[in-house]
Write an enzyme that holds these catalytic residues in place. Structure first.
Site, PDB file in Angstrom:
ATOM      1  N   CYS A   7       8.153  -1.623  15.927  1.00 25.12           N
ATOM      2  CA  CYS A   7       8.976  -1.688  14.712  1.00 25.12           C
ATOM      3  C   CYS A   7       8.908  -0.383  13.933  1.00 25.12           C
ATOM      4  O   CYS A   7       7.996  -0.175  13.134  1.00 25.12           O
ATOM      5  CB  CYS A   7       8.520  -2.860  13.844  1.00 25.12           C
ATOM      6  SG  CYS A   7       9.474  -2.970  12.332  1.00 25.12           S
TER       7      CYS A   7
ATOM      8  N   CYS B 169       8.919  -0.822  10.177  1.00 24.41           N
ATOM      9  CA  CYS B 169       7.650  -1.255   9.566  1.00 24.41           C
ATOM     10  C   CYS B 169       6.665  -0.099   9.494  1.00 24.41           C
ATOM     11  O   CYS B 169       5.922   0.033   8.529  1.00 24.41           O
ATOM     12  CB  CYS B 169       6.974  -2.347  10.399  1.00 24.41           C
ATOM     13  SG  CYS B 169       8.054  -3.569  11.063  1.00 24.41           S
ATOM     14  N   ASP B 170       6.621   0.701  10.554  1.00 19.56           N
ATOM     15  CA  ASP B 170       5.505   1.636  10.708  1.00 19.56           C
ATOM     16  C   ASP B 170       5.880   3.115  10.654  1.00 19.56           C
ATOM     17  O   ASP B 170       5.001   3.977  10.665  1.00 19.56           O
ATOM     18  CB  ASP B 170       4.793   1.357  12.047  1.00 19.56           C
ATOM     19  CG  ASP B 170       4.261  -0.073  12.112  1.00 19.56           C
ATOM     20  OD1 ASP B 170       3.844  -0.583  11.058  1.00 19.56           O
ATOM     21  OD2 ASP B 170       4.284  -0.672  13.197  1.00 19.56           O
TER      22      ASP B 170
END
Length: 315
Positions: free
Chosen positions: A139, A142-143
């Site tokens: 992701c 997300c990261d």
């Protein structure tokens, strides 16, 4: 050991993305008193995307997580009983259907709507799993933030991969994008955006051999499948964006599925091969997989469930 804690509900919804929440909105308005279990990722895949620009009614776009909060609030306002918990086992052999949540709570339901969605696929490398969370991620949204100003790699060729590569290009110095074939599956507009972005470097006919690093991701070794030539590229982050698989494992003994595990529904409906069990969203849709089509199928599932319960004299 089977537990004694059991509860009878009219309409059970498993999953909490656009399909599950929309089903809950419609089922609540039809007075089916739905109980919805959110699963392992409340809000589903949209909670790991940022800007959603293609959902009708949001002219300026919306953040995926915000949109799912709106969906949840609307379902709750209509009266849906929304709970945290993961369905772990089912028994669809007879009515009422049995669904176990978190292994120990038994729910018996007259109708079940499955909206469990799909999850990211991995390449299957030992190094990928070992370094997952240490530079390896499925992701980017997300990261990606953790790799600001660094070099990263992404593997994939579809819209999601293109979207994530573009997202990373705004944060990272260089994004090395590995495409398995000599063309991308992404839509034309996404391909053009990627190819126009100067700090995205595309590698065609490329397979990932290994992610290198002991405690954290330090480099990736790739191979050109045409020439057989390998090269090692220093990167701090490695993102996997090669598609999804449906979260349908617990239903495999009961429901008809295709070879990839997507639940089969009767064309034009949300009906599965078991009456009173309905499927909506990405768990049964490998073609469109959009928030708006998932929401539409969630609506269909609630209407199908309402009709079914009415015909059975359960509503």
């Amino acid at each position: 050991m089977e537990t004694t804690a059991s509860e009878k509900v009219h309409c059970l919804i498993i999953g909490s993305g656009p399909a599950g929440y929309t089903a809950a909105i419609y089922a609540s308005r039809a007075n089916l008193k739905p109980v919805l279990y959110q699963g392992i990722q409340p809000g589903g895949q949209l909670t790991i995307t940022t800007e959603v620009e293609n959902y009708p009614g949001y002219p300026d776009g919306v953040q995926g997580p915000d949109m799912m909060v709106h969906f949840e609030k609307q379902a709750a306002r209509m009266g849906a009983d929304i709970r945290f918990g993961l369905a772990t086992k089912v028994d669809f052999s007879q009515q009422p259907y049995k669904v176990w949540v978190d292994d120990d709570k038994l729910i018996e339901a007259d109708a079940v709507i499955i909206a469990t969605g799909a999850s990211a696929k991995w390449l299957g490398l030992e190094s990928e799993q070992r370094l997952n969370g240490f530079g390896v991620s499925a992701c980017a949204v997300c990261d990606g933030f953790f790799f600001k100003g660094k070099e990263v790699a992404i593997v994939g060729a579809g819209d999601t991969a293109a979207e994530e590569a573009l997202y990373l290009s705004k944060l990272c110095t260089t994004v090395h994008m590995f495409v398995r074939r000599d063309e991308m599956r992404a839509s034309k507009v996404m391909q053009e955006r990627v190819q126009r972005t100067p700090n995205i470097k595309i590698y065609w006919n490329t397979s990932t051999e290994e992610i290198i690093g002991e405690k954290k991701t330090e480099a990736v070794r790739i191979k050109n499948t045409k020439t057989g030539e390998t090269q090692t590229i220093p990167v701090s982050g490695f993102f996997v964006a090669i598609g999804h698989e449906p979260n349908s494992g617990i239903f495999k003994d009961w429901l008809t599925m295709d070879e990839a595990g997507y639940i089969k529904t009767q064309p034009g409906t949300s009906k599965t091969n078991i009456e009173g069990v309905f499927a909506a969203g990405d768990v049964q849709d490998k073609i469109y997989r959009q928030a708006v089509t998932a929401a539409g199928s969630g609506c269909m599932a609630a209407l199908d469930a309402e009709r079914y319960l009415g015909e059975k004299g359960l509503h």
